[in-house]
Enzyme design. Sequence first.
Site, short mmCIF file in Angstrom:
data_model
loop_
_atom_site.label_atom_id
_atom_site.label_comp_id
_atom_site.label_asym_id
_atom_site.label_seq_id
_atom_site.Cartn_x
_atom_site.Cartn_y
_atom_site.Cartn_z
N LYS A 224 3.59 10.56 4.43
CA LYS A 224 4.29 9.52 5.21
C LYS A 224 4.29 8.24 4.35
O LYS A 224 3.29 7.54 4.25
CB LYS A 224 3.54 9.33 6.53
CG LYS A 224 3.64 7.96 7.16
CD LYS A 224 4.99 7.69 7.79
CE LYS A 224 5.03 6.30 8.37
NZ LYS A 224 5.40 5.27 7.36
N GLY B 224 -4.15 1.58 3.42
CA GLY B 224 -3.43 0.60 4.22
C GLY B 224 -4.39 -0.37 4.86
O GLY B 224 -5.51 -0.58 4.38
N SER B 225 -3.98 -0.91 5.98
CA SER B 225 -4.77 -1.96 6.62
C SER B 225 -5.89 -1.40 7.48
O SER B 225 -5.84 -0.24 7.93
CB SER B 225 -3.85 -2.80 7.50
OG SER B 225 -3.34 -2.00 8.55
N THR C 67 -4.72 -0.16 11.01
CA THR C 67 -4.21 1.22 11.06
C THR C 67 -5.36 2.21 10.85
O THR C 67 -5.41 3.26 11.52
CB THR C 67 -3.12 1.43 9.99
OG1 THR C 67 -2.13 0.42 10.16
CG2 THR C 67 -2.48 2.79 10.11
N GLU D 205 -8.75 4.02 2.57
CA GLU D 205 -8.78 2.99 1.52
C GLU D 205 -8.16 1.75 2.14
O GLU D 205 -6.94 1.68 2.30
CB GLU D 205 -7.94 3.42 0.31
CG GLU D 205 -8.38 4.71 -0.34
CD GLU D 205 -9.57 4.54 -1.24
OE1 GLU D 205 -9.85 3.41 -1.65
OE2 GLU D 205 -10.24 5.55 -1.51
N CYS E 134 -4.68 -4.63 -3.42
CA CYS E 134 -5.85 -4.47 -2.54
C CYS E 134 -7.10 -5.11 -3.14
O CYS E 134 -7.92 -5.66 -2.43
CB CYS E 134 -6.08 -3.00 -2.24
SG CYS E 134 -6.27 -2.00 -3.71
N GLU F 106 -8.14 -10.86 5.11
CA GLU F 106 -7.25 -10.56 3.99
C GLU F 106 -5.88 -11.17 4.27
O GLU F 106 -5.30 -10.91 5.32
CB GLU F 106 -7.12 -9.04 3.86
CG GLU F 106 -6.26 -8.63 2.69
CD GLU F 106 -6.10 -7.12 2.60
OE1 GLU F 106 -5.80 -6.50 3.63
OE2 GLU F 106 -6.28 -6.58 1.50
P1 NAD Z 1 -0.37 -0.65 7.05
O1 NAD Z 1 -1.68 -0.21 7.55
O2 NAD Z 1 0.45 -1.51 7.91
O3 NAD Z 1 0.54 0.60 6.71
C1 NAD Z 1 0.10 1.63 5.86
C2 NAD Z 1 0.76 2.93 6.26
O4 NAD Z 1 0.29 3.28 7.57
C3 NAD Z 1 2.29 2.84 6.36
O5 NAD Z 1 2.87 4.04 5.90
C4 NAD Z 1 2.51 2.70 7.87
O6 NAD Z 1 3.77 3.17 8.29
C5 NAD Z 1 1.39 3.56 8.42
N1 NAD Z 1 1.02 3.23 9.80
C6 NAD Z 1 1.16 2.05 10.45
N2 NAD Z 1 0.73 2.15 11.72
C7 NAD Z 1 0.27 3.42 11.88
C8 NAD Z 1 -0.33 4.14 12.97
N3 NAD Z 1 -0.52 3.58 14.16
N4 NAD Z 1 -0.70 5.42 12.76
C9 NAD Z 1 -0.52 5.99 11.55
N5 NAD Z 1 0.07 5.38 10.50
C10 NAD Z 1 0.46 4.10 10.66
O7 NAD Z 1 -0.63 -1.34 5.63
P2 NAD Z 1 0.45 -2.04 4.68
O8 NAD Z 1 0.76 -3.38 5.24
O9 NAD Z 1 1.57 -1.10 4.36
O10 NAD Z 1 -0.39 -2.19 3.33
C11 NAD Z 1 -1.19 -3.27 3.08
C12 NAD Z 1 -2.65 -2.94 3.31
O11 NAD Z 1 -3.04 -1.86 2.49
C13 NAD Z 1 -3.56 -4.08 2.93
O12 NAD Z 1 -4.58 -4.21 3.88
C14 NAD Z 1 -4.14 -3.63 1.61
O13 NAD Z 1 -5.37 -4.20 1.25
C15 NAD Z 1 -4.27 -2.17 1.83
N6 NAD Z 1 -4.39 -1.46 0.56
C16 NAD Z 1 -5.61 -0.91 0.22
C17 NAD Z 1 -5.77 -0.26 -1.01
C18 NAD Z 1 -7.08 0.37 -1.42
O14 NAD Z 1 -7.11 1.14 -2.36
N7 NAD Z 1 -8.17 0.08 -0.74
C19 NAD Z 1 -4.69 -0.17 -1.88
C20 NAD Z 1 -3.48 -0.75 -1.51
C21 NAD Z 1 -3.35 -1.38 -0.27
#
Ligand code: NAD
Length: 495
Positions: free
Chosen positions: A189, A242-243, A246, A265, A300, A399
């Site tokens: 996804k 992601g965040s 989520t 992550e 990140c 963040e």
């Molecule tokens: P996000 O959590 O909004 O989205 C990430 C993914 O999750 C997307 O594909 C989104 O569609 C999906 N998603 C959203 N809501 C969901 C739900 N309810 N159920 C399942 N999937 C869902 O994050 P973002 O804004 O796309 O990315 C930024 C975040 O990612 C920041 O917090 C950043 O620090 C983090 N990040 C972490 C790393 C790491 O290695 N630790 C690397 C890159 C980014």
Amino acid sequence: MLEQTDIDKLRDSAVKPCDLMIGDKFCDSQNGETLDVVSPINGSLLTTIAAGTKDDANQAISAARAAFEDRRWCGQTPAARKNVLLAWADLIEVEALELTVLGVRDNGTEISMAIKAEVGSAVNTIRYYAEALDKVYGQIAPTDDDVLGLVHHEPVGVIGAIVPWNFPLMIGAWKLAPALAMGNSVVLKPSETASLSLLRICQLALDAGLPEGVLNVVSGRGDIVGEAISLSMDVDVIAFTGSGTTGRCLLENSARSNMKRCYLELGGKSPNVVFEDVENLSEAAKTSAAGIFRNSGQVCVAASRLVVQQSIHDEFVEELAKHAAAMKVGNPLEITTQSGAINNSGQLKQDLKFVEIAQAEGANLYQGGRQILQDTGGYYMEPTIFTNVKSEDSLARNEVFGPVLAVSAFEDEADATTIANSTDFGLAAGIWTADLSRAHRMVRSLRAGVVHVNTYGGTDITVPLGGVKQSGNGHDKSMHAFDKYCDLKTAWIKL
Ligand code: NAD
């Protein structure tokens, strides 16, 4: 060698609407809905992607399950799987520039960074796991003589890979390559706001000989497609970047369904600690500026908190601010741009909101703080520095994921450690000192998945990346990533 003229030939090319990839089909979503893909460079509509439904997600999961059960991939020899993955990396490399430009138009990362961090990294990652997959041995346990205890590594089954909009190819490859190398099937996804280049490399996987159904891609909304994947009884592992918000949903959904393993992550608020004995203050300031402001802070591991010794505070901040002000922020398709666009308008709004909050909390806006280049229609912001940020301030604890640096001063090593560790995150950290013993002490005392010493941000595929505390669990990269995508099975044999 990256040439501006080659980029310019591709920068305005039409982008076809993108379908879902389910089993052997490229198809619209079941209700025909799409999501607009808006370029952060100028706010224009680039194309559309299929907005998958819950049923689409479930169909993709069934296709992945069928592929796993009939062993069309995991039943192949390691050498055969290796050849497919190597062929996949070769095909991606052939399209390196096209993929990079497409990705930059979609997510806004400056091309000077994207060419290495996106396609370069994806190719390298796939080759690394292709080469590694036939070096994973089982074990013979040191049992009594009358039994034989064998420990096998087995693929887990169906992996739900959910990835964000920053570095979609790099992070996508960090999940896909080890998962596929171990023989799993995957439902991917991608993000709503940056999936085009990732969708393209998944198509190339089929061209490279990956059997149909082993890799499925369902684009669309997180709360629909991502939710369906995380609630499925037929997905065995969630591999997520992601965040934290989520991440929490995924854990809840795991508990509400089949208790699938969730590797998360998540975000960071990484401290970059500079001691007064730093060897080259100017170089440290320049690297620290890049550590927060490259890719507009959408990294990140961004060095988003500068924790600097009081005695050099003014000099260091002045030097860092000079480098920040000199950074070229703008169109990410220009080779000379050092900090590209903010990925989407919502993120830009959030970044600006943090500026307001920080000022209201009494931090000092030292430099920047404004949206810029509005006439382009794109999303850009000045590199922004706040000083006098207290550990309890929002800017020190949350963040931003944008080009905003929080600066705090410290008196001594103990003070530095306390400030550095005073968030819920634990992804990355930096230390600048000429004292080797202090560097080692600090590496031990900082709670983070990676600690950079006298540098910030360097890495490669051979070392793990993962967080502690609320930055998540599990590791991408290195041989350790295999742990997420295999199960151990013991064979206990009476002799
Ligand atoms: P996000 O959590 O909004 O989205 C990430 C993914 O999750 C997307 O594909 C989104 O569609 C999906 N998603 C959203 N809501 C969901 C739900 N309810 N159920 C399942 N999937 C869902 O994050 P973002 O804004 O796309 O990315 C930024 C975040 O990612 C920041 O917090 C950043 O620090 C983090 N990040 C972490 C790393 C790491 O290695 N630790 C690397 C890159 C980014």
